[in-house]
Design an enzyme around this catalytic site. Structure first.
Site, PDB file in Angstrom:
ATOM      1  N   ARG A  82       0.851  -1.197   0.000  1.00 53.94           N
ATOM      2  CA  ARG A  82       0.000   0.000   0.000  1.00 53.94           C
ATOM      3  C   ARG A  82       0.882   1.240   0.000  1.00 53.94           C
ATOM      4  O   ARG A  82       1.021   1.918   1.013  1.00 53.94           O
ATOM      5  CB  ARG A  82      -0.905  -0.037   1.225  1.00 53.94           C
ATOM      6  CG  ARG A  82      -2.363  -0.303   0.949  1.00 53.94           C
ATOM      7  CD  ARG A  82      -2.664  -1.687   0.541  1.00 53.94           C
ATOM      8  NE  ARG A  82      -3.921  -1.823  -0.168  1.00 53.94           N
ATOM      9  CZ  ARG A  82      -5.106  -1.903   0.409  1.00 53.94           C
ATOM     10  NH1 ARG A  82      -5.226  -1.827   1.698  1.00 53.94           N
ATOM     11  NH2 ARG A  82      -6.195  -2.070  -0.299  1.00 53.94           N
ATOM     12  N   GLN A 103      -0.597   2.547  -6.161  1.00 55.18           N
ATOM     13  CA  GLN A 103      -2.058   2.716  -6.062  1.00 55.18           C
ATOM     14  C   GLN A 103      -2.795   2.253  -7.315  1.00 55.18           C
ATOM     15  O   GLN A 103      -3.829   1.596  -7.218  1.00 55.18           O
ATOM     16  CB  GLN A 103      -2.391   4.174  -5.788  1.00 55.18           C
ATOM     17  CG  GLN A 103      -2.689   4.401  -4.325  1.00 55.18           C
ATOM     18  CD  GLN A 103      -2.890   5.861  -3.974  1.00 55.18           C
ATOM     19  OE1 GLN A 103      -2.651   6.745  -4.790  1.00 55.18           O
ATOM     20  NE2 GLN A 103      -3.319   6.104  -2.765  1.00 55.18           N
ATOM     21  N   ASP A 107      -3.379  -1.635  -7.624  1.00 58.46           N
ATOM     22  CA  ASP A 107      -3.894  -2.305  -6.431  1.00 58.46           C
ATOM     23  C   ASP A 107      -5.247  -2.984  -6.705  1.00 58.46           C
ATOM     24  O   ASP A 107      -6.290  -2.328  -6.717  1.00 58.46           O
ATOM     25  CB  ASP A 107      -4.018  -1.240  -5.335  1.00 58.46           C
ATOM     26  CG  ASP A 107      -4.381  -1.818  -3.999  1.00 58.46           C
ATOM     27  OD1 ASP A 107      -4.810  -2.989  -3.944  1.00 58.46           O
ATOM     28  OD2 ASP A 107      -4.260  -1.104  -2.999  1.00 58.46           O
ATOM     29  N   SER A 115      -8.010  -2.678  -3.899  1.00 64.36           N
ATOM     30  CA  SER A 115      -8.770  -1.424  -3.905  1.00 64.36           C
ATOM     31  C   SER A 115      -9.772  -1.403  -5.047  1.00 64.36           C
ATOM     32  O   SER A 115     -10.932  -1.038  -4.848  1.00 64.36           O
ATOM     33  CB  SER A 115      -7.835  -0.225  -4.076  1.00 64.36           C
ATOM     34  OG  SER A 115      -7.021  -0.087  -2.965  1.00 64.36           O
ATOM     35  N   TYR A 162      -3.571  -0.345   7.286  1.00 61.36           N
ATOM     36  CA  TYR A 162      -4.390  -1.447   7.792  1.00 61.36           C
ATOM     37  C   TYR A 162      -4.647  -1.364   9.290  1.00 61.36           C
ATOM     38  O   TYR A 162      -3.857  -0.811  10.045  1.00 61.36           O
ATOM     39  CB  TYR A 162      -3.688  -2.780   7.518  1.00 61.36           C
ATOM     40  CG  TYR A 162      -3.713  -3.188   6.074  1.00 61.36           C
ATOM     41  CD1 TYR A 162      -4.914  -3.451   5.429  1.00 61.36           C
ATOM     42  CD2 TYR A 162      -2.541  -3.311   5.355  1.00 61.36           C
ATOM     43  CE1 TYR A 162      -4.935  -3.835   4.102  1.00 61.36           C
ATOM     44  CE2 TYR A 162      -2.554  -3.701   4.023  1.00 61.36           C
ATOM     45  CZ  TYR A 162      -3.759  -3.955   3.410  1.00 61.36           C
ATOM     46  OH  TYR A 162      -3.790  -4.335   2.094  1.00 61.36           O
TER      47      TYR A 162
HETATM   48  P1  NAD Z   1      -9.439  -3.464   4.911  1.00 58.25           P
HETATM   49  O1  NAD Z   1     -10.238  -4.100   3.829  1.00 58.25           O
HETATM   50  O2  NAD Z   1      -8.239  -4.169   5.412  1.00 58.25           O
HETATM   51  O3  NAD Z   1     -10.396  -3.190   6.162  1.00 58.25           O
HETATM   52  C1  NAD Z   1     -11.585  -2.449   6.010  1.00 58.25           C
HETATM   53  C2  NAD Z   1     -11.727  -1.453   7.143  1.00 58.25           C
HETATM   54  O4  NAD Z   1     -12.083  -2.132   8.343  1.00 58.25           O
HETATM   55  C3  NAD Z   1     -10.467  -0.673   7.467  1.00 58.25           C
HETATM   56  O5  NAD Z   1     -10.753   0.717   7.354  1.00 58.25           O
HETATM   57  C4  NAD Z   1     -10.146  -1.069   8.899  1.00 58.25           C
HETATM   58  O6  NAD Z   1      -9.570  -0.011   9.650  1.00 58.25           O
HETATM   59  C5  NAD Z   1     -11.520  -1.420   9.416  1.00 58.25           C
HETATM   60  N1  NAD Z   1     -11.555  -2.227  10.642  1.00 58.25           N
HETATM   61  C6  NAD Z   1     -10.742  -3.258  11.015  1.00 58.25           C
HETATM   62  N2  NAD Z   1     -11.101  -3.725  12.225  1.00 58.25           N
HETATM   63  C7  NAD Z   1     -12.193  -3.002  12.609  1.00 58.25           C
HETATM   64  C8  NAD Z   1     -13.027  -3.026  13.772  1.00 58.25           C
HETATM   65  N3  NAD Z   1     -12.804  -3.876  14.773  1.00 58.25           N
HETATM   66  N4  NAD Z   1     -14.027  -2.135  13.842  1.00 58.25           N
HETATM   67  C9  NAD Z   1     -14.263  -1.241  12.825  1.00 58.25           C
HETATM   68  N5  NAD Z   1     -13.513  -1.187  11.720  1.00 58.25           N
HETATM   69  C10 NAD Z   1     -12.480  -2.043  11.615  1.00 58.25           C
HETATM   70  O7  NAD Z   1      -9.041  -1.990   4.483  1.00 58.25           O
HETATM   71  P2  NAD Z   1      -8.805  -1.412   3.027  1.00 58.25           P
HETATM   72  O8  NAD Z   1     -10.088  -1.097   2.381  1.00 58.25           O
HETATM   73  O9  NAD Z   1      -7.905  -2.340   2.331  1.00 58.25           O
HETATM   74  O10 NAD Z   1      -8.100  -0.041   3.308  1.00 58.25           O
HETATM   75  C11 NAD Z   1      -7.239   0.141   4.398  1.00 58.25           C
HETATM   76  C12 NAD Z   1      -6.456   1.434   4.249  1.00 58.25           C
HETATM   77  O11 NAD Z   1      -5.486   1.321   3.214  1.00 58.25           O
HETATM   78  C13 NAD Z   1      -7.226   2.695   3.962  1.00 58.25           C
HETATM   79  O12 NAD Z   1      -6.671   3.699   4.759  1.00 58.25           O
HETATM   80  C14 NAD Z   1      -6.916   2.976   2.534  1.00 58.25           C
HETATM   81  O13 NAD Z   1      -7.026   4.352   2.228  1.00 58.25           O
HETATM   82  C15 NAD Z   1      -5.494   2.509   2.454  1.00 58.25           C
HETATM   83  N6  NAD Z   1      -5.115   2.171   1.084  1.00 58.25           N
HETATM   84  C16 NAD Z   1      -3.936   2.672   0.592  1.00 58.25           C
HETATM   85  C17 NAD Z   1      -3.551   2.352  -0.700  1.00 58.25           C
HETATM   86  C18 NAD Z   1      -2.273   2.861  -1.295  1.00 58.25           C
HETATM   87  O14 NAD Z   1      -1.717   3.802  -0.793  1.00 58.25           O
HETATM   88  N7  NAD Z   1      -1.748   2.209  -2.333  1.00 58.25           N
HETATM   89  C19 NAD Z   1      -4.356   1.526  -1.474  1.00 58.25           C
HETATM   90  C20 NAD Z   1      -5.549   1.044  -0.931  1.00 58.25           C
HETATM   91  C21 NAD Z   1      -5.907   1.375   0.357  1.00 58.25           C
END
Ligand code: NAD
Length: 373
Positions: free
Chosen positions: A118, A123, A126, A129, A226
């Site tokens: 990430r 990005q 990915d 995403s 994460y």
């Molecule tokens: P994910 O699918 O791993 O999890 C989904 C969400 O569930 C996350 O926001 C996590 O904080 C939340 N979560 C976990 N445990 C929880 C709990 N007990 N109660 C409530 N919520 C809980 O997450 P994702 O969609 O893959 O994204 C995670 C992060 O990564 C985001 O900040 C996103 O912006 C970032 N991201 C960055 C890039 C990049 O820079 N290349 C790409 C994709 C996502």
């Protein structure tokens, strides 16, 4: 360099790892593209469109023969592939460890796109995403379909229809799109996460943040964006918060995941029982063990009058869009490493992306997450 695009064999798979647009771009890089006949059928891409974009069509054996790069959505059976070929797709390395060993034995260099780091540079590559975004959208559409009432407020001559109350738990990529979609449909939306950075994101979409205030969550983004497993104290505070909020909600969409761990349990059966009959809960984490007690992955059940949708692979139900985004992720990745002179991608061993996704190399399993296990 010949690039093979396979017809997916996994049951229920509708997507394809290339679209005519990416075929054209690969051809422009100097590659030959061979597409297995019928590969795009389920994503509404006729063979003729691939051909018009410059691809050759053939049987699986034809397209694999001499291919230096093999593109797929799911880990695939590669009988007939050349040693030294590169396999790129969602290879599910933890659950399909045996397949990874087979790739190593066959001398195939396997790259698991779901382990893309990430980082900003990655990005556009990915797949988690791009697919989660569509799943978040579709989760709300499925909820609206199963809900026996309307989402927006309507003031009619026959009286007022009140707006649906939607609560999104887990505000990553899927959760953000779920909030945006529910808002567009006219619902009153609230959302929660353990990462404090999401509070502003929730507000910027016009939804109400619901956060545990008395116990610290994860400050900022968390490692690589994460979440981690929360303390018992946090879990208790979160359960109390959810109990108070959930009884007033019509729709709940849960998306919470923790990499490498089962999904956290966010809604118990007792909490479901407090929701009014006709409410709908969509559990996007159902495949990873479920955020909701009683959710069945890939199925819909009714408990206490509440419909629980155990959503599995929702991106597949939007095959044309999910294929297009997946295919572009693959093109963006390969073109970023493409060496024009050698007309093939080159992967430096010390590159963060290469280290993140390379499972096998030179006949061996090389990824530390697999060799350490
Ligand atoms: P994910 O699918 O791993 O999890 C989904 C969400 O569930 C996350 O926001 C996590 O904080 C939340 N979560 C976990 N445990 C929880 C709990 N007990 N109660 C409530 N919520 C809980 O997450 P994702 O969609 O893959 O994204 C995670 C992060 O990564 C985001 O900040 C996103 O912006 C970032 N991201 C960055 C890039 C990049 O820079 N290349 C790409 C994709 C996502």
């Amino acid at each position: 360099m010949k690039i093979a695009v396979l017809k997916e064999a996994a049951e229920g798979e509708t997507r394809v790892a290339a679209i005519p647009e990416t075929v054209k771009k690969f051809v422009a890089l100097g590659a030959d593209v061979a597409v297995e006949r019928g590969a795009g059928d389920a994503a509404s891409i006729p063979d003729a469109d691939f051909e018009a974009a410059g691809a050759k069509l053939g049987s699986r054996a034809d397209v694999l023969k001499g291919a230096g790069i093999i593109l797929c959505i799911n880990a695939a059976d590669l009988k007939g592939a050349d040693a030294g070929a590169l396999l790129v797709g969602a290879l599910d390395p933890t659950r399909r460890r045996d397949a990874v060993d087979c790739y190593a034995k066959a001398g195939i260099d396997a790259l698991a796109m779901e382990w893309m780091p990430r980082i900003t540079r990655a990005q556009s590559m990915d797949i988690l995403s791009s697919q989660s975004n569509l799943a978040g959208y579709k989760a709300v559409i499925e909820a609206a379909d199963a809900y026996g009432r309307a989402f927006p407020m309507m003031m009619t001559a026959a009286g007022t229809v009140s707006p649906a109350k939607v609560f999104v738990m887990g505000v990553g990529v899927a959760g953000l799109q779920a909030i945006a979609t529910a808002k567009r449909l006219g619902a009153q939306v609230s959302a929660t996460d353990v990462r404090s950075a999401t509070r502003e994101q929730i507000q910027s979409l016009g939804a109400k943040p619901i956060f545990v205030e008395n116990v610290a969550g994860i400050e900022g983004e968390g490692s690589g964006g994460y979440a981690t497993e929360m303390s018992a104290e946090y879990q208790k505070a979160q359960a109390d918060l959810v109990s108070g909020h959930i009884a007033k909600q019509d729709i709940v969409v849960t998306t919470a995941l923790i990499p490498g761990k089962p999904a956290p349990r966010l809604i118990t059966d007792a909490q479901l029982a407090t929701m009014r009959p006709g409410s709908v809960v969509v559990d996007l984490a159902a495949e990873a063990g479920g955020n909701v007690e009683g959710a069945v992955s890939g199925d819909q059940v009714v408990k206490h009058g509440v419909t629980i949708i155990g959503a599995a692979n929702l991106a597949r139900s939007l095959a044309a869009d999910s294929s297009a985004l997946f295919a572009r992720n693959l093109y963006n990745f390969l073109s970023a490493f493409w060496d024009k002179e050698q007309a093939r991608p080159l992967f430096p061993d010390d590159d963060e992306i290469v280290r993140g996704i390379r499972l096998t190399h030179g006949g061996k399993v090389v990824h530390e997450r697999l060799t350490a296990a």
